[in-house]
Write a protein that holds these residues in place. Structure first.
Motif, short mmCIF file in Angstrom:
data_model
loop_
_atom_site.label_atom_id
_atom_site.label_comp_id
_atom_site.label_asym_id
_atom_site.label_seq_id
_atom_site.Cartn_x
_atom_site.Cartn_y
_atom_site.Cartn_z
N SER A 34 43.45 42.47 39.25
CA SER A 34 43.85 41.97 37.93
C SER A 34 45.31 42.29 37.63
CB SER A 34 42.98 42.61 36.83
OG SER A 34 41.62 42.29 36.99
N GLY A 69 37.93 43.24 38.26
CA GLY A 69 38.78 42.12 38.61
C GLY A 69 38.17 41.16 39.60
N HIS A 91 46.85 37.67 33.42
CA HIS A 91 46.36 38.86 32.74
C HIS A 91 47.40 39.39 31.74
CE1 HIS A 91 43.09 38.85 35.69
NE2 HIS A 91 42.49 39.73 34.91
N THR A 106 44.73 44.92 31.21
CA THR A 106 43.30 44.62 31.38
C THR A 106 42.44 45.15 30.24
OG1 THR A 106 42.97 46.60 32.76
CG2 THR A 106 43.44 44.52 33.90
N LEU A 133 40.03 41.16 31.16
CA LEU A 133 40.28 41.08 32.60
C LEU A 133 39.21 40.24 33.27
CD1 LEU A 133 39.14 44.37 34.40
CD2 LEU A 133 38.54 43.84 32.04
N GLY A 134 39.55 39.84 34.49
CA GLY A 134 38.59 39.06 35.26
C GLY A 134 38.61 37.59 34.88
#
Length: 397
Positions: A177, A197, A272, A301, A345-346
């Protein structure tokens, strides 16, 4: 809670449909050659995500905590000394694990909201002329406080001190991330997990070892069985595991790495940052502050948002879940009840993030905080629409 709403916790994160499908596969014989077509590409792909050409990647059926245990038990012996900063709940938990394994610790206590003090590490390492310290432990992104520490600066401090200790990094909520440079930063052990992430369900501890760390495994005296990297290496040589692997998750890991590389790592990191900056603009528009004390330690994040004194921040989290079916993160440890956490995040977009900001606003207004509905959303919208222009104007001033 509602399965239709995205989650805004710092992990597990939202799972893209393609990754759910990749994990949902028929049973295969994990001792057949077919498993090797999943195992070897996954290890190679993670190596690329770490920005390394040489890291030995180990994938255990576990979590980030199992990754920590893999790091210390394979490289250290009882009585060894490690240097570590305690600046949040997750660095504290790593410290607790080291103590339980009989390691000696030099702990630098840092205010929760600040990053790891590389200059202090340099002083301590310079004074350790006998090289008693065998490892430096660093939490790259402290998930409890939304604070990122400069791992490159820590490596520089170690080199300036001329110290041979290993550098072990918890990258659970940063790797995949935020920018992570295993080779360039001279990292010896990097730890992460599948549920951040990499956008997968929990269940994989993902660990990278440098050549120096692998050398240390030859003399490490701490006991390990499940997390023994030598057993794992023997299995890998035969396209197998020393026990039953999480095949579906590993198949998902391959797909997750492909998605990340297709997007482009630098693009992933920029996304991000852009999403996080919108959240930060919303927080400031609410008249609130982050737990992170300065821009140089703002995490891309996780944002831990401080609420006014006397207000229980956990009420925002419980109200969001019960009333709007949306999940935020509670404060942990020293900041329990003082912050609520927004995970960004992700698998997340600006549009998804705006829904989380709007929900947080509704909760705070419902609970009597002096917040104007729409203020944070508008600030984030303004940034998401014109963010690059805003930043360029600020840089030019």
């Amino acid at each position: 809670m509602s399965f239709q709403n995205p989650v805004f916790i710092p992990g597990p994160t939202n799972i893209p449909e393609s990754l759910r499908k990749a994990c949902d596969m028929p049973t295969i014989d994990h001792r057949s050659p077919l498993f090797g077509t999943i195992l070897h590409p996954a290890r190679k792909a993670v190596q690329a995500i770490l920005k390394s050409t040489s890291a030995e990647v180990f994938i255990f059926p576990s979590t980030g905590t199992g990754g920590w245990e893999t790091a210390i038990t394979n490289t250290l012996s009882e009585g060894d000394t490690v240097l570590v900063a305690r600046n949040g709940m997750f660095s504290h938990r790593w410290i607790d694990m080291c103590e339980r394994h009989g390691l000696e610790l030099i702990i630098v206590d840092v205010a929760w909201g600040q990053g790891i003090p590389a200059d202090r590490f340099e002083e301590i390492l310079t004074g350790d002329t006998a090289h008693r310290i065998k490892a430096v432990l660093a939490t790259h992104n402290e998930t409890a406080t939304g604070v990122v520490s400069d791992i490159g600066a820590i490596r520089h401090a170690m080199d300036a001190a001329g110290h041979p200790a290993m550098l072990m990094v918890d990258g659970v909520s940063s790797i995949a991330s935020m920018d992570f440079r295993f080779d360039a930063w001279g990292v010896d052990v990097a730890v992460t997990g599948s549920q951040k992430g990499f956008m997968l369900p929990p269940g994989l501890a993902i660990v990278g070892f440098s050549e120096k760390a692998m050398d240390a495994t030859k003399t490490a005296g701490l006991h390990r069985t499940f997390f023994d990297v030598h057993d794992m290496m023997k299995g890998y040589a035969n396209s197998a595991y020393p026990y039953t692997p999480a095949v579906g998750l590993m198949n998902g890991l391959n797909e997750a790495c492909r998605m990340l590389m297709d997007e482009g790592l630098e693009t992933v990191f920029a996304r991000h940052h852009r999403i996080a900056e919108g959240v930060r603009r919303a927080v400031w528009a609410w008249g609130l502050e982050l737990c992170a004390e300065s821009p140089d330690v703002y995490s891309d994040t996780i944002s831990a948002v401080r609420t006014p004194n006397g207000f229980n921040a956990t009420d925002i989290v419980t109200h969001a879940a019960s009333t709007y079916g949306v999940a935020f993160g509670v404060g942990l440890g020293d900041v329990a009840g003082k912050v609520f956490r927004i995970g960004h995040l992700g698998s997340l977009t600006e549009v998804m993030t705006l829904s989380g900001i709007a929900t947080a606003e509704m909760c705070m207004v419902d609970l009597g905080l002096d917040i104007k509905l729409g203020s944070g959303v508008a600030a984030a919208q303004e940034y998401y629409r014109y963010g690059s222009e805003i930043e360029q104007k600020v840089a030019a001033q």
